[in-house]
Design an enzyme around this catalytic site. Structure first.
Site, PDB file in Angstrom:
ATOM      1  N   ASP A 112      23.107  13.057  21.335  1.00 38.85           N
ATOM      2  CA  ASP A 112      24.117  13.375  20.318  1.00 38.85           C
ATOM      3  C   ASP A 112      24.183  14.880  20.106  1.00 38.85           C
ATOM      4  O   ASP A 112      23.172  15.571  20.248  1.00 38.85           O
ATOM      5  CB  ASP A 112      23.729  12.744  18.972  1.00 38.85           C
ATOM      6  CG  ASP A 112      23.924  11.232  18.956  1.00 38.85           C
ATOM      7  OD1 ASP A 112      24.516  10.688  19.896  1.00 38.85           O
ATOM      8  OD2 ASP A 112      23.456  10.611  17.977  1.00 38.85           O
ATOM      9  N   ARG A 162      30.137  12.551  26.752  1.00 38.46           N
ATOM     10  CA  ARG A 162      30.839  11.817  25.693  1.00 38.46           C
ATOM     11  C   ARG A 162      31.660  12.857  24.923  1.00 38.46           C
ATOM     12  O   ARG A 162      31.109  13.854  24.454  1.00 38.46           O
ATOM     13  CB  ARG A 162      29.847  11.165  24.733  1.00 38.46           C
ATOM     14  CG  ARG A 162      30.533  10.553  23.505  1.00 38.46           C
ATOM     15  CD  ARG A 162      29.577  10.403  22.313  1.00 38.46           C
ATOM     16  NE  ARG A 162      28.464   9.535  22.597  1.00 38.46           N
ATOM     17  CZ  ARG A 162      27.329   9.549  21.881  1.00 38.46           C
ATOM     18  NH1 ARG A 162      27.187  10.383  20.861  1.00 38.46           N
ATOM     19  NH2 ARG A 162      26.353   8.736  22.179  1.00 38.46           N
TER      20      ARG A 162
HETATM   21  C1  LIG Z   1      30.549   6.679  19.849  1.00 39.81           C
HETATM   22  C2  LIG Z   1      30.654   7.897  18.991  1.00 39.81           C
HETATM   23  C3  LIG Z   1      29.661   8.851  19.057  1.00 39.81           C
HETATM   24  C4  LIG Z   1      29.742  10.006  18.286  1.00 39.81           C
HETATM   25  N1  LIG Z   1      28.797  10.995  18.445  1.00 39.81           N
HETATM   26  C5  LIG Z   1      28.942  12.152  17.769  1.00 39.81           C
HETATM   27  C6  LIG Z   1      28.064  13.251  18.001  1.00 39.81           C
HETATM   28  O1  LIG Z   1      27.140  13.190  18.817  1.00 39.81           O
HETATM   29  N2  LIG Z   1      28.265  14.389  17.290  1.00 39.81           N
HETATM   30  C7  LIG Z   1      29.289  14.511  16.382  1.00 39.81           C
HETATM   31  O2  LIG Z   1      29.449  15.572  15.792  1.00 39.81           O
HETATM   32  N3  LIG Z   1      30.111  13.465  16.131  1.00 39.81           N
HETATM   33  C8  LIG Z   1      29.969  12.312  16.792  1.00 39.81           C
HETATM   34  N4  LIG Z   1      30.840  11.287  16.555  1.00 39.81           N
HETATM   35  C9  LIG Z   1      31.740  11.331  15.374  1.00 39.81           C
HETATM   36  C10 LIG Z   1      33.060  11.992  15.705  1.00 39.81           C
HETATM   37  O3  LIG Z   1      32.847  13.358  15.948  1.00 39.81           O
HETATM   38  C11 LIG Z   1      34.058  11.832  14.547  1.00 39.81           C
HETATM   39  O4  LIG Z   1      33.540  12.392  13.394  1.00 39.81           O
HETATM   40  C12 LIG Z   1      34.444  10.391  14.268  1.00 39.81           C
HETATM   41  O5  LIG Z   1      34.475   9.629  15.420  1.00 39.81           O
HETATM   42  C13 LIG Z   1      35.844  10.312  13.649  1.00 39.81           C
HETATM   43  O6  LIG Z   1      36.783  10.871  14.521  1.00 39.81           O
HETATM   44  P1  LIG Z   1      37.931  10.056  15.297  1.00 39.81           P
HETATM   45  O7  LIG Z   1      37.940  10.551  16.696  1.00 39.81           O
HETATM   46  O8  LIG Z   1      37.752   8.621  15.162  1.00 39.81           O
HETATM   47  O9  LIG Z   1      39.276  10.591  14.684  1.00 39.81           O
HETATM   48  P2  LIG Z   1      39.824  10.675  13.179  1.00 39.81           P
HETATM   49  O10 LIG Z   1      41.082  11.470  13.275  1.00 39.81           O
HETATM   50  O11 LIG Z   1      38.761  11.125  12.251  1.00 39.81           O
HETATM   51  O12 LIG Z   1      40.158   9.168  12.856  1.00 39.81           O
HETATM   52  C14 LIG Z   1      41.182   8.447  13.519  1.00 39.81           C
HETATM   53  C15 LIG Z   1      41.314   7.100  12.820  1.00 39.81           C
HETATM   54  O13 LIG Z   1      40.101   6.348  13.023  1.00 39.81           O
HETATM   55  C16 LIG Z   1      39.751   5.660  11.840  1.00 39.81           C
HETATM   56  N5  LIG Z   1      38.441   6.173  11.364  1.00 39.81           N
HETATM   57  C17 LIG Z   1      37.795   7.283  11.792  1.00 39.81           C
HETATM   58  N6  LIG Z   1      36.591   7.406  11.171  1.00 39.81           N
HETATM   59  C18 LIG Z   1      36.500   6.350  10.347  1.00 39.81           C
HETATM   60  C19 LIG Z   1      35.484   5.901   9.446  1.00 39.81           C
HETATM   61  N7  LIG Z   1      34.349   6.571   9.266  1.00 39.81           N
HETATM   62  N8  LIG Z   1      35.726   4.766   8.753  1.00 39.81           N
HETATM   63  C20 LIG Z   1      36.868   4.045   8.933  1.00 39.81           C
HETATM   64  N9  LIG Z   1      37.858   4.421   9.784  1.00 39.81           N
HETATM   65  C21 LIG Z   1      37.676   5.556  10.464  1.00 39.81           C
HETATM   66  C22 LIG Z   1      40.863   5.880  10.873  1.00 39.81           C
HETATM   67  O14 LIG Z   1      41.797   4.843  11.041  1.00 39.81           O
HETATM   68  C23 LIG Z   1      41.457   7.187  11.306  1.00 39.81           C
HETATM   69  O15 LIG Z   1      42.788   7.345  10.928  1.00 39.81           O
HETATM   70  C24 LIG Z   1      30.820  10.161  17.368  1.00 39.81           C
HETATM   71  C25 LIG Z   1      31.820   9.203  17.322  1.00 39.81           C
HETATM   72  C26 LIG Z   1      31.779   8.098  18.122  1.00 39.81           C
HETATM   73  C27 LIG Z   1      32.894   7.119  18.080  1.00 39.81           C
END
Ligand SMILES: Cc1cc2nc3c(=O)[nH]c(=O)nc-3n(C[C@H](O)[C@H](O)[C@H](O)COP(=O)(O)OP(=O)(O)OC[C@H]3O[C@@H](n4cnc5c(N)ncnc54)[C@H](O)[C@@H]3O)c2cc1C
Length: 285
Positions: A112, A162
């Site tokens: 991560d 990732r």
């Molecule tokens: C498998 C995985 C691994 C990750 N690893 C890391 C990492 O190592 N380091 C790091 O900094 N971040 C990590 N993240 C978190 C990532 O950076 C984002 O903060 C998070 O995924 C929300 O971004 P999004 O791409 O879904 O887009 P967004 O624009 O935030 O969300 C798009 C849509 O997804 C839905 N959504 C998003 N988050 C949520 C929530 N919490 N609850 C409910 N609905 C939600 C909503 O419908 C929203 O409109 C990871 C995410 C995933 C999926």
């Protein structure tokens, strides 16, 4: 709060439970329904090297279960959890233990990415381990200006990546502040990974980006076995079901353990509606 049974009821939407046993049960269920998993033992920013060793041992136990039950699962680890803030050497040695075990059972360790202060050190550790074991995945955050260069280097070294948007509070000196700029950069980096990356993982719940991903792979005839989507356990289960039913590989990031507070708070902060969901459950319980 972290160890109370009442709290476990509230967090169960996003966290599998406090024990490895519970985590394994959730992963078995997910595997049976066609989802892959990555196991995250919660507990970033440990306060001593002894705690870092406990984290390493927790991950070794998780890898043993993955091997024994033949789970379709990797593990996801934060370097601060393995002692990076105390000793670079101890952190590397803990990581090496995990990566060599993962390789021996045909699985991988996903590293991560934490806040921007850790990016250089994290990518150095990942590159070193990749050159010796090739059983690691790096994470790149689309909100950082530097990420295009990082993707370029990781692709040259054939290190799987990732791609996520980024979950930490960063200043405008290092990261895009506007959501639109982050989303545009995400799409740009994602296309580069599809073109030049090694088995990329597209980690997002953003339906517009997912549509662009699917459009791109169809156009370029990239088959579904050359990449995977990744999402967080409990987030957008409707989209999760749809992707799997359409035949895409989807790996869910499934956290477990007592130290759920920082993880849970990041999930709440990402989406204010989650606070309503939490409040409703508080009232119910
Ligand atoms: C498998 C995985 C691994 C990750 N690893 C890391 C990492 O190592 N380091 C790091 O900094 N971040 C990590 N993240 C978190 C990532 O950076 C984002 O903060 C998070 O995924 C929300 O971004 P999004 O791409 O879904 O887009 P967004 O624009 O935030 O969300 C798009 C849509 O997804 C839905 N959504 C998003 N988050 C949520 C929530 N919490 N609850 C409910 N609905 C939600 C909503 O419908 C929203 O409109 C990871 C995410 C995933 C999926």
């Amino acid at each position: 709060m972290e160890t109370s049974p009442a709290a476990e009821r509230l967090t169960s939407r996003f966290v599998a439970g406090s024990t490895l046993e519970r985590e394994v049960a959730v992963c078995q269920k997910l595997n049976a329904a066609g989802y892959w998993a990555t196991l995250d033992h919660l507990g970033e920013s440990v306060t001593s090297l002894a705690e870092a060793e406990q984290s390493r041992d927790a991950y070794l136990a998780a890898l043993d279960q993955i091997a024994q039950l033949n789970l379709e699962a990797t593990v996801s680890v934060k370097l601060t959890q393995l002692g990076l803030d105390f000793s670079d050497a101890a952190c590397r040695s803990n990581m090496e233990c995990l990566v060599s075990r993962a390789k021996s059972i045909g699985r991988m360790v996903e590293v991560d990415m934490e806040s921007s202060a850790y990016v250089d050190r994290t990518l150095t550790v990942v590159s070193d381990l990749h050159s010796r074991y090739a059983a690691v995945r790096a994470v790149v955050q689309a909100y950082l200006y530097r990420s295009e260069g990082d993707i370029h280097n990781l692709c040259k070294l054939s290190i799987p990546v990732r791609l996520c948007k980024g979950a930490y509070r960063e200043g405008s000196d290092v990261a895009f502040a506007r959501k639109k700029d982050v989303d545009d950069n995400y799409a740009r980096l994602m296309f580069q990974l599809f073109d030049r990356g090694t088995y990329p993982a597209i980690a997002t719940h953003d339906e517009r980006i997912l549509e662009r991903a699917i459009g791109y792979i169809r156009e370029r005839r990239i088959t579904a076995d050359r990449f995977e989507f990744q999402m967080l356990y409990g987030v957008r289960r409707d989209v999760q079901r749809r992707l799997v039913s359409e035949g895409y590989r989807l790996r869910l990031y499934v956290p477990y353990g007592d130290a759920w507070y920082p993880y849970f708070m990041r999930r709440l902060a990402e989406r204010p509606a989650n606070v309503l969901f939490l409040a409703r459950n508080l009232l119910k319980s």
